[in-house]
Design a protein around this motif. Structure first.
Motif, PDB file in Angstrom:
ATOM      1  N   TYR A  66       0.789  -1.226   0.000  1.00 54.30           N
ATOM      2  CA  TYR A  66       0.000   0.000   0.000  1.00 54.30           C
ATOM      3  C   TYR A  66       0.827   1.285   0.000  1.00 54.30           C
ATOM      4  N   THR A 108       1.678   3.775   1.559  1.00 48.86           N
ATOM      5  CA  THR A 108       1.479   4.758   2.629  1.00 48.86           C
ATOM      6  C   THR A 108       0.439   4.254   3.617  1.00 48.86           C
ATOM      7  N   GLU A 158      -2.025   5.994   4.811  1.00 49.39           N
ATOM      8  CA  GLU A 158      -3.340   6.474   4.395  1.00 49.39           C
ATOM      9  C   GLU A 158      -3.968   5.519   3.387  1.00 49.39           C
ATOM     10  N   ASN A 159      -3.180   5.052   2.426  1.00 46.88           N
ATOM     11  CA  ASN A 159      -3.696   4.072   1.461  1.00 46.88           C
ATOM     12  C   ASN A 159      -4.110   2.783   2.164  1.00 46.88           C
ATOM     13  N   THR A 189      -7.484   3.275   3.927  1.00 46.06           N
ATOM     14  CA  THR A 189      -8.611   3.406   2.996  1.00 46.06           C
ATOM     15  C   THR A 189      -8.892   2.109   2.265  1.00 46.06           C
ATOM     16  N   GLN A 190      -7.852   1.507   1.698  1.00 47.86           N
ATOM     17  CA  GLN A 190      -8.038   0.367   0.821  1.00 47.86           C
ATOM     18  C   GLN A 190      -8.186  -0.954   1.563  1.00 47.86           C
TER      19      GLN A 190
END
Length: 334
Positions: A170, A172, A174-175, A178-179
């Motif tokens: 991913y 980061t 943050e990714n 979210t993902q």
């Protein structure tokens, strides 16, 4: 920081190059008492360039140290990546660490983190705990095909050893949130209610919550992510369903009440039967045996008491055993 250090290095090298200047001494012809002198080049130090070189060199050293040394807080894991994108290291311990000047750091939080899905209140994105909500409530469909809105709060943590693999997938944090976290949580919350009826979804919140935790743990198995706490805050079915459920509850209360009254009447009837049976047994005994004077006198007293309680006037003439009862007089004399 590393790029800035390179710039200061170039400045220092340039200043060193110009640190000394060269000039040519002009030729001088011979004069009486002085010999002739040919033209010759001469080097003279440039003090300004020297100080520039010293200052740029110090800044280069400082920037290099700053791009090499870094501090890490408790509850963090940092991944080191070089300029080619390759992972060259990872640190999980707090304190100061060293890295290559050209390597960059990617930080992941391995403390407990919170995911909250609730509906916005007055346009605010607060999760009612001082943080920002992750998103709106999740709309689910139960076994009966009825749609409901579910609000929830989840706390999770990341295994420090899994951070490198998470970065590979991913890049980061943050990714990753979210993902992976967000998508899996919403997917599980939508899937589990399919195994429950509408009434079960309303009345068996504990079972629904337990099933969601188990499904989420199974989904995250081997990923390095752990479920620390999971709580359903609200399950909101359509108003028509809640109204029907309330009416059914009221009807159930009424049924319970009527059943209790019926049981009370049954008990009362049983008592009356028992009293009647007792009276019948007493009459049977009395009919089989003559009454004594004491028994007759007791019955007379009971009859007088009952008549007096009903407001009748009892008259007993002097010297006579005859009794005259006048109803409704509200007084009694003997």
């Amino acid at each position: 920081m590393f790029v800035l250090a390179i710039l200061f290095l170039l400045v220092a090298l340039g200043a060193l190059y110009f640190r000394t200047r060269t000039y040519t001494t002009p030729a001088r012809p011979a004069t009486p008492g002085r010999e002739a002198q040919a033209a010759a080049p001469t080097r003279r130090p440039n003090r300004v360039a020297t100080w520039f070189a010293v200052g740029a060199g110090l800044l280069f050293a400082a920037c290099t140290l700053a791009s090499t040394l870094y501090a890490q807080d408790t509850g963090e894991s940092k991944v080191q990546v070089d300029i080619s994108g390759n992972i060259v290291g990872q640190t999980t311990d707090s304190g100061f660490h060293f890295k290559a000047p050209w390597a960059t750091l990617h930080t992941f939080n391995i403390r407990n983190q919170t995911v909250t899905y609730i509906n916005a209140v007055n346009g605010s994105d607060s999760d009612n705990n001082g943080n920002v909500r992750s998103g709106p409530y999740v709309t689910v469909q139960d076994q009966d095909g009825v749609s409901s809105n579910i609000s929830l709060n989840l706390q999770y943590s990341i295994d420090a050893k899994a951070v490198t693999d998470i970065y590979r997938s991913y890049k980061t944090e943050e990714n990753f949130k979210t993902q992976f976290i967000g998508n899996s949580v919403r997917s599980v919350v939508r899937q589990v209610p399919n195994d429950f009826t509408t009434i079960e979804l309303i009345t068996k919140r504990g079972s629904v919550e337990k099933s969601m935790i188990q499904a989420l743990e199974a989904r995250w198995q081997g990923s390095g992510v752990h479920v620390d706490n999971f709580a359903l805050q609200e399950i909101t079915p359509p108003k028509s369903v809640t109204d029907s459920y309330a009416a059914a509850q009221q009807a159930q209360i009424q049924v319970t009440k009527e059943r209790a009254l019926l049981d009370a009447k049954k008990v009362q009837a049983q008592q009356q039967v028992a009293e009647a049976q007792g009276q019948a047994d007493a009459n049977k005994v009395l009919n089989g045996q003559p009454l004594s004077d004491a028994a007759l006198k007791q019955r007379e007293i009971e009859a007088l008491k009952s008549a007096g309680d009903n407001g009748s006037l009892i008259v007993v003439p002097q010297g006579s055993d005859n009794i005259l009862s006048l109803p409704g007089t509200g007084a009694r004399s003997k």
